[in-house]
Design an enzyme around this catalytic site. Sequence first.
Site, PDB file in Angstrom:
ATOM      1  N   THR A 249     -21.022 -24.875   9.866  1.00 37.63           N
ATOM      2  CA  THR A 249     -22.156 -24.648  10.163  1.00 37.63           C
ATOM      3  C   THR A 249     -22.575 -24.712  11.602  1.00 37.63           C
ATOM      4  O   THR A 249     -21.631 -24.724  12.399  1.00 37.63           O
ATOM      5  CB  THR A 249     -22.937 -26.067   9.600  1.00 37.63           C
ATOM      6  OG1 THR A 249     -22.552 -27.247  10.562  1.00 37.63           O
ATOM      7  CG2 THR A 249     -22.589 -26.530   8.155  1.00 37.63           C
ATOM      8  N   CYS A 250     -23.783 -24.770  11.978  1.00 39.45           N
ATOM      9  CA  CYS A 250     -24.032 -24.605  13.531  1.00 39.45           C
ATOM     10  C   CYS A 250     -23.658 -26.017  14.446  1.00 39.45           C
ATOM     11  O   CYS A 250     -23.475 -25.907  15.603  1.00 39.45           O
ATOM     12  CB  CYS A 250     -25.523 -24.346  13.876  1.00 39.45           C
ATOM     13  SG  CYS A 250     -26.743 -25.594  12.887  1.00 39.45           S
TER      14      CYS A 250
ATOM     15  N   SER B 272     -25.399 -36.071  10.792  1.00 36.95           N
ATOM     16  CA  SER B 272     -25.986 -34.797  11.182  1.00 36.95           C
ATOM     17  C   SER B 272     -26.403 -34.967  12.694  1.00 36.95           C
ATOM     18  O   SER B 272     -26.638 -36.121  13.119  1.00 36.95           O
ATOM     19  CB  SER B 272     -27.225 -34.524  10.375  1.00 36.95           C
ATOM     20  OG  SER B 272     -26.708 -34.306   8.835  1.00 36.95           O
TER      21      SER B 272
ATOM     22  N   ASP C  47     -31.029 -34.999   8.372  1.00 41.09           N
ATOM     23  CA  ASP C  47     -31.111 -33.894   8.045  1.00 41.09           C
ATOM     24  C   ASP C  47     -30.133 -33.410   6.798  1.00 41.09           C
ATOM     25  O   ASP C  47     -28.950 -33.487   6.598  1.00 41.09           O
ATOM     26  CB  ASP C  47     -30.611 -32.713   9.270  1.00 41.09           C
ATOM     27  CG  ASP C  47     -31.094 -31.407   9.170  1.00 41.09           C
ATOM     28  OD1 ASP C  47     -31.224 -31.049   7.992  1.00 41.09           O
ATOM     29  OD2 ASP C  47     -30.815 -30.874   9.988  1.00 41.09           O
TER      30      ASP C  47
ATOM     31  N   GLY D 288     -32.714 -15.802   8.673  1.00 34.61           N
ATOM     32  CA  GLY D 288     -31.693 -16.443   7.834  1.00 34.61           C
ATOM     33  C   GLY D 288     -32.569 -18.088   7.412  1.00 34.61           C
ATOM     34  O   GLY D 288     -33.603 -17.867   8.052  1.00 34.61           O
ATOM     35  N   LYS D 289     -31.839 -19.043   7.088  1.00 37.83           N
ATOM     36  CA  LYS D 289     -32.445 -20.043   6.752  1.00 37.83           C
ATOM     37  C   LYS D 289     -33.147 -20.902   7.794  1.00 37.83           C
ATOM     38  O   LYS D 289     -34.296 -21.255   7.409  1.00 37.83           O
ATOM     39  CB  LYS D 289     -31.171 -21.070   6.173  1.00 37.83           C
ATOM     40  CG  LYS D 289     -31.926 -22.320   5.384  1.00 37.83           C
ATOM     41  CD  LYS D 289     -30.888 -22.883   4.506  1.00 37.83           C
ATOM     42  CE  LYS D 289     -31.615 -23.759   3.357  1.00 37.83           C
ATOM     43  NZ  LYS D 289     -30.615 -24.442   2.480  1.00 37.83           N
ATOM     44  N   ILE D 290     -32.471 -20.905   8.868  1.00 34.45           N
ATOM     45  CA  ILE D 290     -33.063 -21.508  10.164  1.00 34.45           C
ATOM     46  C   ILE D 290     -34.363 -20.648  10.761  1.00 34.45           C
ATOM     47  O   ILE D 290     -35.487 -21.243  10.753  1.00 34.45           O
ATOM     48  CB  ILE D 290     -32.264 -21.904  11.286  1.00 34.45           C
ATOM     49  CG1 ILE D 290     -31.092 -22.820  11.048  1.00 34.45           C
ATOM     50  CG2 ILE D 290     -32.849 -22.215  12.682  1.00 34.45           C
ATOM     51  CD1 ILE D 290     -30.094 -23.300  12.189  1.00 34.45           C
ATOM     52  N   GLY D 291     -33.996 -19.495  10.560  1.00 40.18           N
ATOM     53  CA  GLY D 291     -35.407 -18.510  10.979  1.00 40.18           C
ATOM     54  C   GLY D 291     -36.353 -18.708  10.008  1.00 40.18           C
ATOM     55  O   GLY D 291     -37.633 -18.814  10.375  1.00 40.18           O
TER      56      GLY D 291
END
Length: 418
Positions: A57-58, A113, A118, A195-198
């Site tokens: 993940t990020c 997290s 989160d 994407g998901k965060i976007g």
Amino acid sequence: MKDYHISRHSSFYTIGLNYRKADAGLRGKFSLDEAGMETILLEAKAQDIDGLLVTSTCNRTELHGFAQHPFQLIKLLCDNTEGTVEEFQEVAYVYKNNDAINHLFRVGTGLDSQILGDFEIISQLRSSFNRSKKVGLANPFVERLCNAVIQASKRIKNETEISSGTTSVAFASVQYILNKVEEVSQKNILLFGTGKIGRNTCENLVKHTKNSHITLINRTKDKADRIAGKFNLVVKNYGDLQTEIRKSDVLIVATGAQTPTISKELIHTKKPLLILDLSVPKNVSDDVSELEHITVIHLDQLSQLTDDTLARRKRFIPEAEAIIEVIKDDFIQWLETRKFAPVIKALKQKLKTMKEEELDYQSKKQTDFDAEQADAISNRIIQKITKQFANHLKDDSVDADGSLELIQKVFQLEIDPK
């Protein structure tokens, strides 16, 4: 935690790195896309590893699995990423057996997290499990552990307020814009990457900035069209990126690329431009911040924002930890049962063989021998003896490994390796 029935290898390891010691640049070197994760799983299978999860993940990249030695997993990661073993060792952690289990529980329940509480990670953990299952690397241990972590995550979400309030990377980025950009509702905002965060960022932008000047760009335009339709926003083609950057006051980059997508050459603006890079690896080249009027803020800086919401969440950590302990204890108990089940099974078989030999001997010796009654009584005695052994092994104060070894030695048991 040696186990005869769950893996060919005796130890379960977690190897990885996260936001605590590795900055975004270094995390980027070890990040894995979908294809990279699948390659690691296939290579692991070829190396006779029979249980492995890969998550990237990020905030972290981790491998959780059975191996002869943790270096086997470290090598798999380094061989399939841009990072070296030396770089990994500088910032890495290696956990074994119970420590590895504890770590996965904390990660999966949002306690580890970058932003406390989160729960994004749990959907990524589900994806990791499904990926492993598809290639045959989700053995009973991995499956049971993932289910236990998911169960703990659900209970913590439902029974505590650790995820209350709006705090996430997406919200932190919007909060930053609100604090730093004057008259934000009048500014031109460009979101590159949906994407998901976007998507989450877009939702937060619309909700909190009251701004109708938001433009979306994505490499695949139809994805951007779907989100734009939901919020009534403008979508531009990928080829218009340079032009749209020139018009923008705020640029949010949330692409999933493995190399920078925003370079110095793309930026030709005379007015101040705030760039938020929400990607790992970084998707904005380091030299962009050298440009005049340009401010670049990365995900890590946003995640350090602490507010009342986070302070409030911290109060619920003990409740969350108590839930983890209950579910983890159930898992450990299942594990211990799996551990001694083959020995109890072999013991039962040995006693049955003794019984049959004795019944055969007595039936030849006694003329009025009631074989059926003797068989029923013997079976009940065998059941009671094996239950006694099982209860002894379940006792927390007992050295289970030593007891298992002694039982095998005394009864000369042959354990079925299957």
